[in-house]
Motif scaffolding. Structure first.
Motif, PDB file in Angstrom:
ATOM      1  N   ASP A  35       0.808  -1.272   0.061  1.00 39.55           N
ATOM      2  CA  ASP A  35       0.046  -0.243   0.156  1.00 39.55           C
ATOM      3  C   ASP A  35       0.948   1.140   0.035  1.00 39.55           C
ATOM      4  OD1 ASP A  35      -2.340  -1.327  -0.294  1.00 39.55           O
ATOM      5  OD2 ASP A  35      -2.481  -1.249   2.241  1.00 39.55           O
ATOM      6  N   ASN A  36       0.208   2.384  -0.065  1.00 37.73           N
ATOM      7  CA  ASN A  36       0.798   3.606  -0.278  1.00 37.73           C
ATOM      8  C   ASN A  36       1.117   4.219   1.232  1.00 37.73           C
ATOM      9  OD1 ASN A  36       1.736   5.678  -2.097  1.00 37.73           O
ATOM     10  ND2 ASN A  36      -0.076   5.565  -3.104  1.00 37.73           N
ATOM     11  N   VAL A  37       2.189   5.027   1.365  1.00 35.04           N
ATOM     12  CA  VAL A  37       2.344   5.580   2.808  1.00 35.04           C
ATOM     13  C   VAL A  37       1.091   6.184   3.197  1.00 35.04           C
ATOM     14  CG1 VAL A  37       4.885   5.820   2.423  1.00 35.04           C
ATOM     15  CG2 VAL A  37       3.392   7.700   1.804  1.00 35.04           C
ATOM     16  N   GLU A  38       0.757   6.273   4.495  1.00 29.68           N
ATOM     17  CA  GLU A  38      -0.322   6.778   4.952  1.00 29.68           C
ATOM     18  C   GLU A  38      -0.405   8.295   4.798  1.00 29.68           C
ATOM     19  OE1 GLU A  38      -1.374   5.488   8.956  1.00 29.68           O
ATOM     20  OE2 GLU A  38      -1.392   3.297   8.065  1.00 29.68           O
ATOM     21  N   ALA A  39       0.596   8.979   5.010  1.00 28.64           N
ATOM     22  CA  ALA A  39       0.883  10.341   4.998  1.00 28.64           C
ATOM     23  C   ALA A  39       2.288  10.771   4.579  1.00 28.64           C
ATOM     24  CB  ALA A  39       0.053  11.161   6.140  1.00 28.64           C
ATOM     25  N   ILE A  40       2.375  11.973   4.193  1.00 30.56           N
ATOM     26  CA  ILE A  40       3.737  12.522   4.163  1.00 30.56           C
ATOM     27  C   ILE A  40       3.467  14.221   4.472  1.00 30.56           C
ATOM     28  CG2 ILE A  40       5.552  13.483   2.773  1.00 30.56           C
ATOM     29  CD1 ILE A  40       5.159  11.244   0.853  1.00 30.56           C
ATOM     30  N   ASN A  41       4.013  14.655   5.730  1.00 28.41           N
ATOM     31  CA  ASN A  41       3.989  15.833   6.113  1.00 28.41           C
ATOM     32  C   ASN A  41       5.244  16.589   5.892  1.00 28.41           C
ATOM     33  OD1 ASN A  41       1.083  15.659   7.169  1.00 28.41           O
ATOM     34  ND2 ASN A  41       1.746  14.323   8.846  1.00 28.41           N
ATOM     35  N   VAL A  42       5.194  17.732   5.339  1.00 26.50           N
ATOM     36  CA  VAL A  42       6.212  18.214   5.035  1.00 26.50           C
ATOM     37  C   VAL A  42       6.279  19.857   5.569  1.00 26.50           C
ATOM     38  CG1 VAL A  42       8.099  19.251   3.410  1.00 26.50           C
ATOM     39  CG2 VAL A  42       6.931  17.062   3.039  1.00 26.50           C
ATOM     40  N   MET A  43       7.243  20.204   6.239  1.00 27.09           N
ATOM     41  CA  MET A  43       7.181  21.857   6.745  1.00 27.09           C
ATOM     42  C   MET A  43       8.400  22.544   6.168  1.00 27.09           C
ATOM     43  SD  MET A  43       7.553  23.220  10.717  1.00 27.09           S
ATOM     44  CE  MET A  43       9.183  22.832  10.725  1.00 27.09           C
ATOM     45  N   LYS A  96      11.465  19.963   6.784  1.00 28.07           N
ATOM     46  CA  LYS A  96      11.410  18.963   7.736  1.00 28.07           C
ATOM     47  C   LYS A  96      10.328  18.131   7.002  1.00 28.07           C
ATOM     48  CE  LYS A  96      12.768  20.987  12.127  1.00 28.07           C
ATOM     49  NZ  LYS A  96      12.205  21.379  13.410  1.00 28.07           N
ATOM     50  N   ILE A  97      10.707  16.780   7.359  1.00 29.28           N
ATOM     51  CA  ILE A  97       9.708  15.720   6.448  1.00 29.28           C
ATOM     52  C   ILE A  97       9.269  14.511   7.558  1.00 29.28           C
ATOM     53  CG2 ILE A  97       9.494  13.887   4.690  1.00 29.28           C
ATOM     54  CD1 ILE A  97      11.657  15.542   3.173  1.00 29.28           C
ATOM     55  N   ARG A  98       7.920  14.249   7.620  1.00 29.39           N
ATOM     56  CA  ARG A  98       7.624  13.279   8.527  1.00 29.39           C
ATOM     57  C   ARG A  98       6.809  12.306   7.654  1.00 29.39           C
ATOM     58  NH1 ARG A  98       7.743  17.265  12.798  1.00 29.39           N
ATOM     59  NH2 ARG A  98       8.936  16.184  14.472  1.00 29.39           N
ATOM     60  N   VAL A  99       6.974  10.934   7.751  1.00 26.29           N
ATOM     61  CA  VAL A  99       6.085   9.978   6.831  1.00 26.29           C
ATOM     62  C   VAL A  99       5.623   8.985   7.756  1.00 26.29           C
ATOM     63  CG1 VAL A  99       6.227   7.962   5.229  1.00 26.29           C
ATOM     64  CG2 VAL A  99       8.146  10.217   4.972  1.00 26.29           C
ATOM     65  N   ARG A 100       4.243   8.801   7.457  1.00 22.08           N
ATOM     66  CA  ARG A 100       3.485   7.788   8.337  1.00 22.08           C
ATOM     67  C   ARG A 100       3.522   6.661   7.344  1.00 22.08           C
ATOM     68  NH1 ARG A 100      -0.990  11.200   9.879  1.00 22.08           N
ATOM     69  NH2 ARG A 100      -2.375   9.857   8.658  1.00 22.08           N
TER      70      ARG A 100
END
Length: 521
Positions: free
Chosen positions: A21-29, A36-40
């Motif tokens: 499956d795809n990653v659940e979310a990518i949050n980039v600031m 700054k990158i966070r990946v679920r």
């Protein structure tokens, strides 16, 4: 036979299984020259209790100007096999060019190296040396749900909203700590009387310290300090153009028109953050306190309220217009609405006739940063870790009504005459005790100038005035005034007026030793 051998070789070496499956979310600031990158990460694929696909990792790529299409299309940031590596702790990616648009995508792969190339979760980022949010208020539009328009870096955001029912709650839309420094720097603390931070509280249960286990002093009346929330430094620019009132918020002073009145100390220096009381004020041993589990102070003169606040220490006082004005603007920014009841929650807004109808402090110790209820629940609402609309008006400094004109001062010292204040030249008109229909903006904030609206048009809150005396402002609402509450402005009371429905809160400025790193995650 040779064709068979070749075909067998191809089959034996094909990547097996199905793509994960795809990653659940990518949050980039966005940051200055980076992100700054966070990946679920994705989960393993399980169908009818059968493990179908195991995720081994994902390739994190960045590409200038366009979305990466495959696991090799762009610049590889990292191939991640510790799936939760950047779920909580952000990856800092530097070397980007400010003002340039980049796209970040993650391509998960299974144990056999088969990639999911359908990168549905892609994050866009434009590095800048600053973060700039904003909205404009269309003065020609009377609908509180359509008159506010997002601009600047939040132009495509979805707003926050209270869950307006009997159970209550909050949805945060697109806003998050990842993309908003205001939320990132908004934290609950126990603060000592000298203005220094003692320790952080658990964000979802203030009765505990940040570890979520150790008991806190949030309800300890003997504690030598108060429960306060931090608001990080916000530079604000306000102006009116073509029947639109513009409100801009930045983490940097972009030009001289950006000011920080709410963060200005008496000596003119600028705070890296300031404190806002988490609870309505209580009178404990001649001190105005922000402590849970207490009855609200009421029936005191304004002079007494100030004295009790200052008894906490040299940095303490009652509230002031510039910080309340900023809170009102943040309510509008985050919810994209001027109807504070429908957007933020009704609070303890109706049915009150005496002091016993005021809410006890600490009604919302749990639930997180924001919380509210619909119209059938008389309980405080919570905004940025601070209980609001707890049933009593809040008397504040910095806003007087002198001879029928608003006088404003953004920072200490304050007084009761208007000496040293800015005379805005603006007045309130219409029937006193009506809903605010028009307001005029200055660099210091917005001032109601015409009453005659309603509970569901324009600004949905009340205004009262008396042009024949020097009035000390009280704001927000009282549980005896129903839908006129929310962001009401009352300038018809002498500072000496005492009523069961008027209270105050203790505010604290930071010591000059405070730095932004005090509240950094």
């Amino acid at each position: 036979m040779s064709d068979f051998v070749a075909a067998k070789y191809i089959l034996d070496n094909m990547k097996n299984g199905i793509a994960p499956d795809n990653v659940e979310a990518i949050n980039v600031m966005a940051m200055d020259g980076g992100a700054k990158i966070r990946v679920r990460p994705p989960k393993d694929t399980v169908i009818d209790n059968q493990l179908i696909c195991t995720v081994k990792g994902y390739r994190l790529l960045i590409k200038e100007g366009a979305t990466p299409e495959t696991e090799d299309d762009g610049t590889l940031i990292e191939e991640v096999t510790q799936l939760d590596k950047y779920k909580a702790n952000a990856l800092l990616h530097s070397g980007l060019v400010n003002g340039t648009t980049y796209y970040v995508a993650a391509f998960p792969f299974n144990d056999y190296g088969l990639f999911n190339r359908n990168a549905a979760n892609v994050a866009k980022v434009v590095p800048q040396a600053y973060t700039l949010f904003g909205y404009y208020d269309d003065l020609t539009d009377s609908n509180p749900e359509t008159k506010i328009h997002y601009i600047k870096m939040n132009a495509g955001f979805e707003p926050m909203r209270v869950v307006a029912d009997n159970t209550g709650g909050w949805t945060e839309g697109t806003w998050s700590e990842e993309n908003c420094w205001i939320l990132r720097g908004n934290r609950p603390y126990m603060v000592k009387n000298d203005g220094t931070i003692d320790y952080e509280l658990c964000h979802t249960d203030y009765s505990k310290k940040i570890d979520g286990v150790t008991a806190s002093d949030v309800s300890n009346a003997a504690y030598a300090g108060n429960a306060m929330a931090t608001i990080p430094l916000i530079w604000v620019k306000r102006y009116t153009e073509d029947n639109k009132q513009y409100h801009l918020f930045c983490d940097t002073q972009l030009d001289d028109d950006f000011t920080a009145g709410a963060f200005t100390r008496a000596d003119g220096s600028i705070e890296p953050y300031t404190f806002y009381p988490m609870f309505a004020g209580s009178l404990i041993s001649n001190k105005l306190r922000s402590i849970a589990g207490q009855g609200q102070m009421n029936s005191q003169t304004g002079a007494n309220e100030i004295t009790y606040a200052k008894n906490n220490g040299a940095l303490w006082n009652t509230g002031y217009f510039s910080i309340v004005q900023l809170r009102w603007e943040l309510e509008t920014l985050f919810t994209r609405s001027t109807n504070k009841q429908d957007a933020c929650g009704y609070g303890n807004y109706t049915g009150g006739t005496q002091a016993s109808n005021l809410s006890r402090t600490g009604t919302l110790l749990t639930g997180g940063r924001f919380y509210g209820y619909g119209s059938k629940v008389n309980k405080p609402r919570k905004f940025m870790h601070c209980e609001q609309q707890a049933g009593a008006w809040e008397r504040i400094n910095g806003l007087l009504y002198v001879g029928g004109k608003y006088y404003v001062k953004e920072s200490e010292p304050y007084n009761e005459t208007g000496d040293g204040y800015i005379n805005t030249g603006l007045s309130m008109s219409g029937t006193s005790g009506g809903y605010i229909k028009k307001q005029v903006m200055t660099k210091q904030g917005c001032f109601p100038t015409e009453l005659g609206g309603s509970s569901d048009t324009y600004y949905c809150c009340g205004g009262w005035y008396n042009a024949g005396q020097v009035d000390h402002a009280v704001v927000d609402g009282c549980c005896g005034y129903s839908l006129l509450c929310g962001g009401a402005v009352v300038v018809n009371n002498l500072v000496s007026v005492t009523r069961w429905g008027i209270s105050a809160r203790p505010y604290c400025k930071t010591p000059t030793t405070a730095t932004a790193s005090d509240i950094e995650a």
